[in-house]
Design a protein around this motif. Structure first.
Motif, PDB file in Angstrom:
ATOM      1  N   VAL A  50       0.842  -1.188   0.000  1.00 17.83           N
ATOM      2  CA  VAL A  50       0.000   0.000   0.000  1.00 17.83           C
ATOM      3  C   VAL A  50       0.880   1.240   0.000  1.00 17.83           C
ATOM      4  O   VAL A  50       1.825   1.336   0.782  1.00 17.83           O
ATOM      5  N   SER A  51       0.567   2.184  -0.867  1.00 14.96           N
ATOM      6  CA  SER A  51       1.299   3.449  -0.889  1.00 14.96           C
ATOM      7  C   SER A  51       0.310   4.601  -0.998  1.00 14.96           C
ATOM      8  O   SER A  51      -0.824   4.420  -1.436  1.00 14.96           O
ATOM      9  N   GLY A  52       0.741   5.763  -0.579  1.00 11.54           N
ATOM     10  CA  GLY A  52      -0.080   6.958  -0.713  1.00 11.54           C
ATOM     11  C   GLY A  52      -0.828   7.358   0.537  1.00 11.54           C
ATOM     12  O   GLY A  52      -1.411   8.437   0.591  1.00 11.54           O
ATOM     13  N   ASP A  53      -0.848   6.494   1.538  1.00  5.98           N
ATOM     14  CA  ASP A  53      -1.525   6.818   2.795  1.00  5.98           C
ATOM     15  C   ASP A  53      -1.062   5.830   3.855  1.00  5.98           C
ATOM     16  O   ASP A  53      -0.372   4.851   3.555  1.00  5.98           O
ATOM     17  N   THR A  54      -1.480   6.063   5.074  1.00  8.06           N
ATOM     18  CA  THR A  54      -1.095   5.184   6.175  1.00  8.06           C
ATOM     19  C   THR A  54      -1.956   3.936   6.148  1.00  8.06           C
ATOM     20  O   THR A  54      -3.180   4.012   6.193  1.00  8.06           O
ATOM     21  N   TYR A  65      -6.810   1.673   7.074  1.00  5.06           N
ATOM     22  CA  TYR A  65      -7.588   0.895   6.117  1.00  5.06           C
ATOM     23  C   TYR A  65      -7.783  -0.531   6.613  1.00  5.06           C
ATOM     24  O   TYR A  65      -6.871  -1.146   7.150  1.00  5.06           O
ATOM     25  N   THR A  66      -8.979  -1.027   6.385  1.00  3.93           N
ATOM     26  CA  THR A  66      -9.198  -2.466   6.469  1.00  3.93           C
ATOM     27  C   THR A  66      -8.812  -3.037   5.121  1.00  3.93           C
ATOM     28  O   THR A  66      -9.291  -2.579   4.084  1.00  3.93           O
ATOM     29  N   ILE A  67      -7.922  -4.003   5.138  1.00  2.96           N
ATOM     30  CA  ILE A  67      -7.400  -4.570   3.885  1.00  2.96           C
ATOM     31  C   ILE A  67      -8.007  -5.949   3.675  1.00  2.96           C
ATOM     32  O   ILE A  67      -8.022  -6.780   4.588  1.00  2.96           O
ATOM     33  N   GLY A  68      -8.479  -6.153   2.477  1.00  6.24           N
ATOM     34  CA  GLY A  68      -9.071  -7.443   2.164  1.00  6.24           C
ATOM     35  C   GLY A  68      -8.526  -8.034   0.879  1.00  6.24           C
ATOM     36  O   GLY A  68      -7.969  -7.326   0.038  1.00  6.24           O
ATOM     37  N   TRP A  69      -8.669  -9.342   0.779  1.00  3.93           N
ATOM     38  CA  TRP A  69      -8.326 -10.052  -0.456  1.00  3.93           C
ATOM     39  C   TRP A  69      -9.617 -10.620  -1.051  1.00  3.93           C
ATOM     40  O   TRP A  69     -10.424 -11.241  -0.345  1.00  3.93           O
ATOM     41  N   SER A  78      -8.178  -2.875  10.702  1.00  3.86           N
ATOM     42  CA  SER A  78      -7.088  -1.918  10.893  1.00  3.86           C
ATOM     43  C   SER A  78      -6.791  -1.664  12.359  1.00  3.86           C
ATOM     44  O   SER A  78      -5.663  -1.335  12.721  1.00  3.86           O
ATOM     45  N   SER A  79      -7.784  -1.783  13.230  1.00  5.16           N
ATOM     46  CA  SER A  79      -7.589  -1.380  14.617  1.00  5.16           C
ATOM     47  C   SER A  79      -7.080  -2.506  15.504  1.00  5.16           C
ATOM     48  O   SER A  79      -6.035  -2.371  16.142  1.00  5.16           O
ATOM     49  N   ASP A  80      -7.784  -3.617  15.505  1.00  4.06           N
ATOM     50  CA  ASP A  80      -7.403  -4.683  16.434  1.00  4.06           C
ATOM     51  C   ASP A  80      -6.796  -5.900  15.734  1.00  4.06           C
ATOM     52  O   ASP A  80      -6.458  -6.885  16.387  1.00  4.06           O
ATOM     53  N   GLY A  81      -6.674  -5.829  14.412  1.00  3.01           N
ATOM     54  CA  GLY A  81      -6.059  -6.934  13.686  1.00  3.01           C
ATOM     55  C   GLY A  81      -6.920  -8.167  13.569  1.00  3.01           C
ATOM     56  O   GLY A  81      -6.426  -9.225  13.172  1.00  3.01           O
ATOM     57  N   SER A  82      -8.191  -8.036  13.905  1.00  2.00           N
ATOM     58  CA  SER A  82      -9.064  -9.199  13.772  1.00  2.00           C
ATOM     59  C   SER A  82      -9.198  -9.582  12.305  1.00  2.00           C
ATOM     60  O   SER A  82      -9.076  -8.736  11.413  1.00  2.00           O
ATOM     61  N   THR A  83      -9.423 -10.853  12.076  1.00  2.00           N
ATOM     62  CA  THR A  83      -9.415 -11.377  10.713  1.00  2.00           C
ATOM     63  C   THR A  83     -10.717 -12.093  10.374  1.00  2.00           C
ATOM     64  O   THR A  83     -11.455 -12.540  11.256  1.00  2.00           O
ATOM     65  N   ILE A  94     -11.321   3.368   6.788  1.00  2.00           N
ATOM     66  CA  ILE A  94     -12.152   3.315   7.994  1.00  2.00           C
ATOM     67  C   ILE A  94     -12.700   4.688   8.367  1.00  2.00           C
ATOM     68  O   ILE A  94     -13.648   4.791   9.134  1.00  2.00           O
ATOM     69  N   ARG A  95     -12.121   5.739   7.790  1.00  2.00           N
ATOM     70  CA  ARG A  95     -12.586   7.093   8.093  1.00  2.00           C
ATOM     71  C   ARG A  95     -13.775   7.471   7.228  1.00  2.00           C
ATOM     72  O   ARG A  95     -14.529   8.380   7.560  1.00  2.00           O
TER      73      ARG A  95
END
Length: 119
Positions: A24-28, A32-36, A53-58, A101-102
């Motif tokens: 990921v580039s361009g932001d922190t 973000y919640t990242i998904g596949w 993004s916050s608690d790392g839950s999957t 997430i924002r």
């Protein structure tokens, strides 16, 4: 602008493993919640896994639970998808998605990486 670049796809025999990466580039990345997701020929887009993004839950879809593992390295701005015990039905183009997430309406997609599992 946020950009996602996937890598790590390829051809593997059934039972083998691959590790996909999404840089990921361009932001922190921790905003973000990242998904596949994946899309096989002739099939609908399918959510595979995501990591909060916050608690790392999957989350894992039933089709990959127990075989795939998602993880994130916020320092490297990278999310990984470790895929073990691959099956021919895992053959698809795998896409990375970043959900802001924002602002729930904002999300980004990578261009995908092809995974082919031979029987």
């Amino acid at each position: 602008e946020v950009q996602l670049v996937e890598s790590g796809g390829g051809l593997v025999q059934a039972g083998g493993s691959l590790r996909l990466s999404c840089v990921v580039s361009g932001d922190t990345v921790d905003d973000y919640t990242i998904g596949w997701f994946r899309q096989a020929p002739g099939k609908e887009h399918e959510g595979v896994s995501c990591i909060d993004s916050s608690d790392g839950s999957t989350y894992y879809s039933d089709s990959v639970k127990g075989r795939f593992t998602i993880s994130r390295d916020n320092v490297k701005m990278t999310v990984y998808l470790q895929m073990n015990s691959l099956k021919p039905e895992d053959t698809a183009v795998y896409y990375c998605n970043a959900d802001d997430i924002r602002s729930p309406d904002i999300n980004y997609w990578g261009k995908g990486t092809l995974v082919t599992v031979s029987s």
